[in-house]
Enzyme design. Sequence first.
Site, PDB file in Angstrom:
ATOM      1  N   GLU A 229     -36.434  -8.145  49.633  1.00  0.00           N
ATOM      2  CA  GLU A 229     -36.143  -9.514  50.038  1.00  0.00           C
ATOM      3  C   GLU A 229     -35.097  -9.531  51.151  1.00  0.00           C
ATOM      4  OE1 GLU A 229     -35.023 -11.512  46.361  1.00  0.00           O
ATOM      5  OE2 GLU A 229     -36.446 -10.252  45.259  1.00  0.00           O
ATOM      6  N   GLU A 340     -35.179 -20.975  47.610  1.00  0.00           N
ATOM      7  CA  GLU A 340     -34.935 -20.840  46.175  1.00  0.00           C
ATOM      8  C   GLU A 340     -33.546 -21.384  45.872  1.00  0.00           C
ATOM      9  OE1 GLU A 340     -34.208 -17.305  42.830  1.00  0.00           O
ATOM     10  OE2 GLU A 340     -35.076 -16.802  44.769  1.00  0.00           O
TER      11      GLU A 340
END
Length: 425
Positions: A229, A340
Amino acid sequence: MATVQFISSERRVVKMVMIVMILGLGFFFSSSVEARMGIERQKLEVQKHLKRLNKPPVKTIKSPDGDIIDCVPVAHQMAFDHPFLRNHTIQMRPTYHPEGINFEENKIASSKSSKEKPITQLWHVNGRCSEGTIPIRRTKKADVFRASSVKRYGKKKHKSIPKPRSAAPDLINESGHQHAIAYVEGDKYYGAKATINVWEPKIQQSNEFSLSQLWILGGSFGEDLNSIEAGWQVSPDLYGDNNTRLFTYWTSDAYQATGCYNLLCSGFIQINSEIAMGASIFPTSGYRGSQYDISILVWKDPKEGHWWMQFGNDYVLGYWPSFLFSYLADSASMIEWGGEVVNSNPDGQHTSTQMGSGHFPEEGFSKSSYFRNIQVVDGSNNLRSPKGIGTFTEQSNCYDVQNGNNGDWGSYFYYGGPGKNPNCQ
C-alpha cells in the site's frame, strides 16, 4: 465474668482488623511495587525498540513541523536487521520500468491560476541528505507510547482491506474501517499507478485516521492476505499531529504479525536520499483553491521479482524484496484505489472524520478529492488503463465514490465525504 469475656472478644476483633489492615497494606505496597516495575520494564522495552529503529545518522535535519530527519547510510537502515537480508546485495535501480510511463511532475495547476508550484516535504526547508544516505523520520518515545504496545507500534489493526463483493457491510465494519474505492480484479496484475489529489482532512478523535492510497493485493481475504500500500494519510496516533504525510505499508499475513508502516520494521529497502517515508507533504489542496497531486507507481521488476515504488517523475524510492510475500511473489489478483477512515463510533454516533477533502464526489474539481490517470501494469510490463472498474463504499451517505473517463484524466474518480451529517448518523 461476662465483662472479661466481652473485653477478650473485643481484643480479638481489634486483632483481626489489624491483621486485615496489615494484609491490605501489604497487598497495596506489593501492587504498587509491581506497577512501578511494570512501568520500568515498559520504559526499558521502549528504549530498546527506539535503539533498533533510530540508526546512528551522519547528519540530522530539524523540520519546521517538529520532525527530526536522520540521514542514515543506505546499508545501515532497519531493513537489513532481517535475517534474510543480512547478505543482500542492494539494488540501486530497478532492472526494468514499465513501458508507456507518462509521468506528470508532482504539481498541478491552480483552478484559479495557471501558475504551478511543486509539491515537496517540509523538512527540505532546512536541508537535504547526501547521496549514499537515506532520510529516516526519527521515532520518539511519545510515538511508541501512543501505541497499544511496543509490538503493535507502526502496525495497522486487522481487517482494514475493503472487500467489495465477498462480505456484507456489517462484517466489513466490524473493525470500524470505512472505504470509498475503485477496484479491478479477475486478472494477474504486476503493479498500479495513480495521480492522487492531496488534502488535509479533519480527524475527530486521535485514534482515528484518514488516508488515500492504492492497494496491491494477493491471496484471499483470510489470514494469508498479501498487501502493498502507498499514498498519503493523516494519523494523530501514529505521528502525533494532524499533518498530511506520505506513507507505505505492507503485510503478508493480513496485518497479523508481518509488515508495518514506512521503515518501522525490516522489509522495505529505501535507496532514495530525497524523500522521507512518513514525512509531511506540502502544500495541500484548498477548497475552491489551488489543487496539489502526488503520483505513485508500484510495480514488479520482471527480472529480479522485487516490488518497486516510484514517487512522481524523479524519485525511485526503493523496493520490497519478493521473499517477503507468498502470493505477491508471483503477481497481484486485485488492485484498489481510494480512501479509508476509521470510525470509532464515539457515543454511538458516526465519526465526523473526513475522507479526502471532506466533501462528496458530486461537488467536483477543487471541492472534492480525486484519483486520476489510474493504471495497472500487465504481464508484458506495460502500463494500461484498467478494464472493468468497479466502485464500492459501505455507507454512501457518509462517504461516496463516482468514477469516469476522459481524454485528459484517463480513468478517474471523485471520492470522499464528511462522515457524520444529517443523512449519516
